[in-house]
Write a protein that holds these residues in place. Structure first.
Motif, PDB file in Angstrom:
ATOM      1  N   ARG A  98       0.816  -1.211   0.000  1.00 14.96           N
ATOM      2  CA  ARG A  98       0.000   0.000   0.000  1.00 14.96           C
ATOM      3  C   ARG A  98       0.854   1.267   0.000  1.00 14.96           C
ATOM      4  O   ARG A  98       0.329   2.369   0.010  1.00 14.96           O
ATOM      5  CB  ARG A  98      -1.008   0.010   1.143  1.00 14.96           C
ATOM      6  CG  ARG A  98      -0.469   0.181   2.514  1.00 14.96           C
ATOM      7  CD  ARG A  98      -1.610   0.245   3.544  1.00 14.96           C
ATOM      8  NE  ARG A  98      -1.058   0.281   4.868  1.00 14.96           N
ATOM      9  CZ  ARG A  98      -1.035  -0.732   5.709  1.00 14.96           C
ATOM     10  NH1 ARG A  98      -1.565  -1.882   5.372  1.00 14.96           N
ATOM     11  NH2 ARG A  98      -0.493  -0.607   6.898  1.00 14.96           N
ATOM     12  N   THR A  99       2.183   1.097  -0.002  1.00 16.93           N
ATOM     13  CA  THR A  99       3.076   2.260  -0.044  1.00 16.93           C
ATOM     14  C   THR A  99       3.980   2.174  -1.269  1.00 16.93           C
ATOM     15  O   THR A  99       3.537   2.427  -2.376  1.00 16.93           O
ATOM     16  CB  THR A  99       3.895   2.368   1.256  1.00 16.93           C
ATOM     17  OG1 THR A  99       4.612   1.149   1.477  1.00 16.93           O
ATOM     18  CG2 THR A  99       3.011   2.657   2.457  1.00 16.93           C
ATOM     19  N   ALA A 102       3.051  -0.125  -4.469  1.00 17.63           N
ATOM     20  CA  ALA A 102       1.720   0.074  -5.055  1.00 17.63           C
ATOM     21  C   ALA A 102       1.797   0.525  -6.510  1.00 17.63           C
ATOM     22  O   ALA A 102       2.681   1.275  -6.904  1.00 17.63           O
ATOM     23  CB  ALA A 102       0.933   1.094  -4.248  1.00 17.63           C
ATOM     24  N   LEU A 108      -7.531  -0.079  -4.749  1.00 19.66           N
ATOM     25  CA  LEU A 108      -7.153  -0.209  -3.351  1.00 19.66           C
ATOM     26  C   LEU A 108      -8.359   0.046  -2.463  1.00 19.66           C
ATOM     27  O   LEU A 108      -8.919   1.131  -2.472  1.00 19.66           O
ATOM     28  CB  LEU A 108      -6.048   0.789  -2.991  1.00 19.66           C
ATOM     29  CG  LEU A 108      -4.762   0.740  -3.796  1.00 19.66           C
ATOM     30  CD1 LEU A 108      -3.837   1.877  -3.384  1.00 19.66           C
ATOM     31  CD2 LEU A 108      -4.070  -0.585  -3.627  1.00 19.66           C
ATOM     32  N   LEU A 110      -8.412   0.077   1.087  1.00 20.26           N
ATOM     33  CA  LEU A 110      -7.531  -0.088   2.224  1.00 20.26           C
ATOM     34  C   LEU A 110      -8.025   0.693   3.422  1.00 20.26           C
ATOM     35  O   LEU A 110      -8.615   1.752   3.309  1.00 20.26           O
ATOM     36  CB  LEU A 110      -6.087   0.293   1.873  1.00 20.26           C
ATOM     37  CG  LEU A 110      -5.739   1.724   1.539  1.00 20.26           C
ATOM     38  CD1 LEU A 110      -5.325   2.478   2.785  1.00 20.26           C
ATOM     39  CD2 LEU A 110      -4.606   1.734   0.552  1.00 20.26           C
ATOM     40  N   LYS A 119      -4.157  -9.567  -1.894  1.00 20.43           N
ATOM     41  CA  LYS A 119      -3.857  -8.996  -3.208  1.00 20.43           C
ATOM     42  C   LYS A 119      -4.349  -9.994  -4.241  1.00 20.43           C
ATOM     43  O   LYS A 119      -3.910 -11.146  -4.262  1.00 20.43           O
ATOM     44  CB  LYS A 119      -2.357  -8.763  -3.339  1.00 20.43           C
ATOM     45  CG  LYS A 119      -1.953  -8.149  -4.643  1.00 20.43           C
ATOM     46  CD  LYS A 119      -0.445  -7.897  -4.655  1.00 20.43           C
ATOM     47  CE  LYS A 119       0.020  -7.783  -6.064  1.00 20.43           C
ATOM     48  NZ  LYS A 119       1.019  -8.753  -6.425  1.00 20.43           N
ATOM     49  N   TYR A 133      -6.201  -4.622  -4.124  1.00 24.60           N
ATOM     50  CA  TYR A 133      -5.634  -4.685  -2.784  1.00 24.60           C
ATOM     51  C   TYR A 133      -6.805  -4.496  -1.839  1.00 24.60           C
ATOM     52  O   TYR A 133      -7.459  -3.461  -1.846  1.00 24.60           O
ATOM     53  CB  TYR A 133      -4.591  -3.576  -2.585  1.00 24.60           C
ATOM     54  CG  TYR A 133      -4.064  -3.492  -1.168  1.00 24.60           C
ATOM     55  CD1 TYR A 133      -2.858  -4.075  -0.833  1.00 24.60           C
ATOM     56  CD2 TYR A 133      -4.775  -2.836  -0.174  1.00 24.60           C
ATOM     57  CE1 TYR A 133      -2.364  -4.003   0.462  1.00 24.60           C
ATOM     58  CE2 TYR A 133      -4.300  -2.760   1.121  1.00 24.60           C
ATOM     59  CZ  TYR A 133      -3.089  -3.348   1.427  1.00 24.60           C
ATOM     60  OH  TYR A 133      -2.624  -3.277   2.713  1.00 24.60           O
ATOM     61  N   SER A 135      -7.948  -4.629   2.111  1.00 22.60           N
ATOM     62  CA  SER A 135      -7.685  -4.771   3.543  1.00 22.60           C
ATOM     63  C   SER A 135      -8.729  -5.725   4.105  1.00 22.60           C
ATOM     64  O   SER A 135      -9.926  -5.571   3.842  1.00 22.60           O
ATOM     65  CB  SER A 135      -7.815  -3.425   4.251  1.00 22.60           C
ATOM     66  OG  SER A 135      -6.771  -2.572   3.898  1.00 22.60           O
TER      67      SER A 135
END
Length: 154
Positions: A98-99, A102, A108, A110, A119, A133, A135
């Motif tokens: 996520r950083t 990415a 995303l 998240l 993922k 992605y 969460s």
């Protein structure tokens, strides 16, 4: 539409500390309105707490579901036939994806307060999104539900 053998539903609720923060926002509003008297103070407490609680609740109301032959993640609805392999991400890998790992084209969903994620590769050639992605507090269970739904759709 055929129902999957392993249905999955998860609500990405906000952590309990956010409710305490909502109350503290109300206290802050009350203190700001203190010079104007008791009624504005109470109005600030109630109003500030309510507004902050609604914001926390709406942010934590996002759901991830596997229903029939589709994955519903927030506002997105994706057929499982357009999805490839799912990779369970531990907290360290989830943070990386996520950083700095990415892809700007990725979808995303998240929530930074949820340490683990899933993922999922997107295999549809017409879709520019390389992966999803998501969460999730239960990435293994979500991956299993997607595999089961994909097998049932074939």
């Amino acid at each position: 539409m055929q129902l999957s053998a392993t249905p999955y539903e998860e609500r990405l609720t906000a952590p309990r500390t956010w409710w305490l923060i909502s109350f503290l926002v109300g206290v802050s509003f009350a203190l700001i309105l203190l010079p104007f008297g008791t009624l504005p103070l109470l109005g600030g407490l109630v109003g500030g707490t309510a507004v902050a609680a609604v914001a926390a609740s709406s942010y934590g109301s996002v759901r991830i579901r596997v229903v029939g032959d589709a994955l519903i993640a927030g506002e997105a609805k994706i057929p499982v036939a357009a999805l490839g392999e799912a990779e369970v991400l531990d907290p360290e890998e989830a943070r990386a994806w996520r950083t700095y790992k990415a892809d700007v084209r990725a979808f995303l969903l998240l929530r930074a307060y949820i340490p683990t994620a899933l993922k999922v590769q997107v295999t549809d050639p017409d879709d520019p999104t390389p992966y999803l992605y998501l969460s999730t507090r239960e990435p293994e269970r979500l991956a299993q539900a997607l595999r089961t739904a994909r097998e049932a759709a074939v």
